[in-house]
Design a protein around this motif. Structure first.
Motif, short mmCIF file in Angstrom:
data_model
loop_
_atom_site.label_atom_id
_atom_site.label_comp_id
_atom_site.label_asym_id
_atom_site.label_seq_id
_atom_site.Cartn_x
_atom_site.Cartn_y
_atom_site.Cartn_z
N ARG A 192 0.85 -1.19 0.00
CA ARG A 192 0.00 0.00 0.00
C ARG A 192 0.88 1.24 0.00
O ARG A 192 2.01 1.20 0.50
N ALA A 193 0.32 2.28 -0.57
CA ALA A 193 1.06 3.55 -0.58
C ALA A 193 1.02 4.15 0.82
O ALA A 193 -0.04 4.18 1.45
N GLU A 194 2.19 4.59 1.29
CA GLU A 194 2.25 5.17 2.62
C GLU A 194 1.51 6.51 2.62
O GLU A 194 1.51 7.24 1.63
N LEU A 198 3.71 9.39 1.72
CA LEU A 198 3.96 9.50 0.27
C LEU A 198 2.77 10.20 -0.42
O LEU A 198 2.95 11.08 -1.28
N LYS A 199 1.57 9.84 -0.01
CA LYS A 199 0.38 10.47 -0.61
C LYS A 199 0.38 11.97 -0.31
O LYS A 199 0.11 12.79 -1.19
N ARG A 213 2.89 13.92 0.48
CA ARG A 213 3.97 14.63 -0.24
C ARG A 213 3.60 14.82 -1.71
O ARG A 213 3.86 15.85 -2.31
N THR A 214 2.95 13.82 -2.28
CA THR A 214 2.53 13.92 -3.69
C THR A 214 1.47 15.01 -3.86
O THR A 214 1.53 15.82 -4.79
N LYS A 215 0.53 15.05 -2.92
CA LYS A 215 -0.51 16.09 -2.99
C LYS A 215 0.12 17.48 -2.90
O LYS A 215 -0.23 18.39 -3.66
N PHE A 256 3.19 18.30 -3.61
CA PHE A 256 3.98 18.56 -4.81
C PHE A 256 3.09 19.04 -5.97
O PHE A 256 3.36 20.06 -6.61
N ASN A 292 -6.61 15.32 -5.44
CA ASN A 292 -6.50 14.65 -4.15
C ASN A 292 -7.32 13.36 -4.12
O ASN A 292 -6.90 12.35 -3.57
N ILE A 295 -5.42 10.75 -6.04
CA ILE A 295 -4.28 10.22 -5.27
C ILE A 295 -4.77 9.22 -4.22
O ILE A 295 -4.22 8.13 -4.08
N ALA A 323 -3.45 5.61 -5.38
CA ALA A 323 -2.07 5.58 -4.86
C ALA A 323 -1.58 4.14 -4.68
O ALA A 323 -0.44 3.81 -5.04
N ASP A 324 -2.45 3.27 -4.17
CA ASP A 324 -2.02 1.88 -3.95
C ASP A 324 -1.69 1.19 -5.27
O ASP A 324 -0.71 0.45 -5.37
N ARG A 383 1.55 2.50 -6.50
CA ARG A 383 2.62 1.98 -5.63
C ARG A 383 2.99 0.54 -6.02
O ARG A 383 4.16 0.18 -6.06
N GLN A 443 4.87 11.61 -8.32
CA GLN A 443 4.74 13.04 -8.65
C GLN A 443 4.43 13.22 -10.14
O GLN A 443 3.55 14.01 -10.51
#
Lengths: 269, 162
Positions: free
Chosen positions: A15-17, A20-21, A23-25, A27, B8, B11, B15-16, B19, B37
């Motif tokens: 899963r995405a941490e 990380l989510k 920081r991406t938002k 960015f 948002n 994301i 995101a998963d 990833r 990004q």
């Protein structure tokens, strides 16, 4: 355990941490904020330009509509003048004597085609009653373009049935002088004719007179009376083509002979 | 350009998926973050309109796969941190399913995407051919060979082969 289940269970653990989510938002937010502002600025600029264009076009359109390029003087007893724009619409009515001012207020010909407006003027009660009493009606077309003045003269004659010899052309300079003297176009023209035979006649002497009285005054003074249609036409053409000095000499010579013959006939009628 | 709320939401939703695709190809956390990004910035700036969530998800997957390929091809790519150092794989997951993940990750690059898309995301060979822009027969062939290799390594049955 089947392969699909094994793979699904294994990948489910990935899963995405949250960091990380976030920081991406952050960015994407930073990278797009400038563009959003630029875009908002561009939109605001485009909107402003569109508004300006509309204002300029609208303003230009209004100015060209509201600007008179020709005038039609109607002289009987009421003396009025219709200001005509480039679209042949009436954009102003001015009265030049008491009856004329009253008539101008009552007419309601604003924005009307000038040919229709003339019909309304001629059928109005004050003008119609004057005509019934045999008073002299004269129309004068003033325009910077003599070609346009001639076309208007011809159209008015065809449309109203008024004889061409009762419709005159004058240039813009004469129209301006008439306005400065506070006289209608028709009365100013007769004043000029009067002054040729009697230089002592001034504006005050003719201001309160009707067209008929003016014509009678001119006749008594020995001046020329109503010129013929052909003469009117020539008058327009000469003003368009020749210098003023040359025109005056030629106009007088022709006016004397033809004008008198027809003028007497007209008076008798 | 899409609104911040849209970005948002994307994301949070995808995101998963991004990833997992990154894990298939990349060995460092910083590369994964770069891909995150790039993918979501592209999404934010894209004018593409999506007819459904599935359509949108397929777009995200395609962009992620392409970004990963580009990154791997980049001659300027200097940073190479071993996956074990950079990635924060759940320890529990690694213990329970480490063998499966290692088996998938050990496959040659061209098999990883089709295995993930077919076995995890549940796409058919035809759908995978559209997403990866490959010939459908190529996808069938890749799936068949990948299945054989995984069976050799992991054992077990494959319902697709039944």
């Amino acid at each position: 355990m089947r392969m699909r289940s094994k793979i699904q269970a294994a990948f489910d653990q990935i899963r995405a941490e949250d960091a990380l989510k976030e920081r991406t938002k952050a960015f994407v937010h930073v990278k797009t904020q400038g563009r959003r502002q630029d875009r908002a600025r561009r939109r605001a600029f485009a909107l402003a330009m569109a508004c300006l264009t509309v204002l300029l076009l609208g303003g230009g359109g209004y100015l060209s509509y509201a600007m008179p390029v020709a005038a039609i003087g109607v002289d009987v007893n009421p003396s009025i003048e219709l200001a005509v724009n480039i679209f042949d619409r009436v954009v102003g009515v001015t009265g030049y004597n008491e009856d004329g001012v009253r008539l101008a207020e009552e007419l309601g010909v604003q924005n009307m085609r000038y040919l229709d407006a003339i019909e309304v003027v001629l059928s109005s009660q004050p003008v119609a009653s004057c005509l019934q009493r045999g008073m002299t009606l004269e129309l004068t077309v003033a325009c910077a373009s003599q070609e346009k003045a001639q076309a208007m003269q011809s159209l008015i004659a065809d449309n109203t049935g008024i004889p061409s010899q009762q419709i005159y052309c004058c240039n813009q300079e004469e129209a301006q002088q008439a306005h400065e003297a506070g006289l209608s176009l028709g009365k100013y023209r007769v004043l000029l004719q009067l002054q040729e035979v009697d230089p002592d006649v001034d504006v005050q002497a003719v201001q309160g007179l009707t067209m008929r009285e003016l014509r009678e005054m001119l006749e008594e003074a020995g001046g020329s009376e109503t010129p013929s249609a052909q003469q009117n036409q020539e008058h327009c053409q000469q003003e368009d083509q020749q210098g003023q000095a040359q025109h005056n000499g030629l106009g007088q010579g022709q006016g004397q002979g033809k004008g008198q013959g027809q003028g007497k006939g007209g008076k008798g009628a | 350009m899409r609104s911040e709320q849209e970005v948002n939401r994307a994301i949070d939703t995808y995101a998963d998926t991004v990833r997992r695709i990154c894990m298939l190809h990349l060995k460092s956390a910083s590369d994964t973050e770069d891909i995150f990004q790039e993918v979501f910035l592209k999404y934010a700036l894209s004018a593409a309109s999506f007819t459904s969530e599935e359509h949108e998800k397929a777009w995200i997957i395609r962009v992620t796969v392409n970004k990963c390929k580009d990154l791997l091809k980049s001659v300027f790519r200097k940073r190479t941190i071993p996956m074990e150092e950079g990635m924060e794989l759940p320890q529990e997951g690694r213990e329970d399913h480490g063998e499966v993940l290692e088996a998938v990750l050990s496959l040659p690059a061209k098999y990883k995407n089709v295995v993930y898309l077919h076995y995890y995301e549940g796409y058919s060979a035809v759908e995978i051919s559209r997403i990866l822009q490959k010939n459908v027969n190529t996808v069938y062939a890749l799936l068949s060979r990948a299945r054989r290799m995984l069976q050799e390594r992991l054992g077990g049955e494959d319902e697709d082969a039944e």
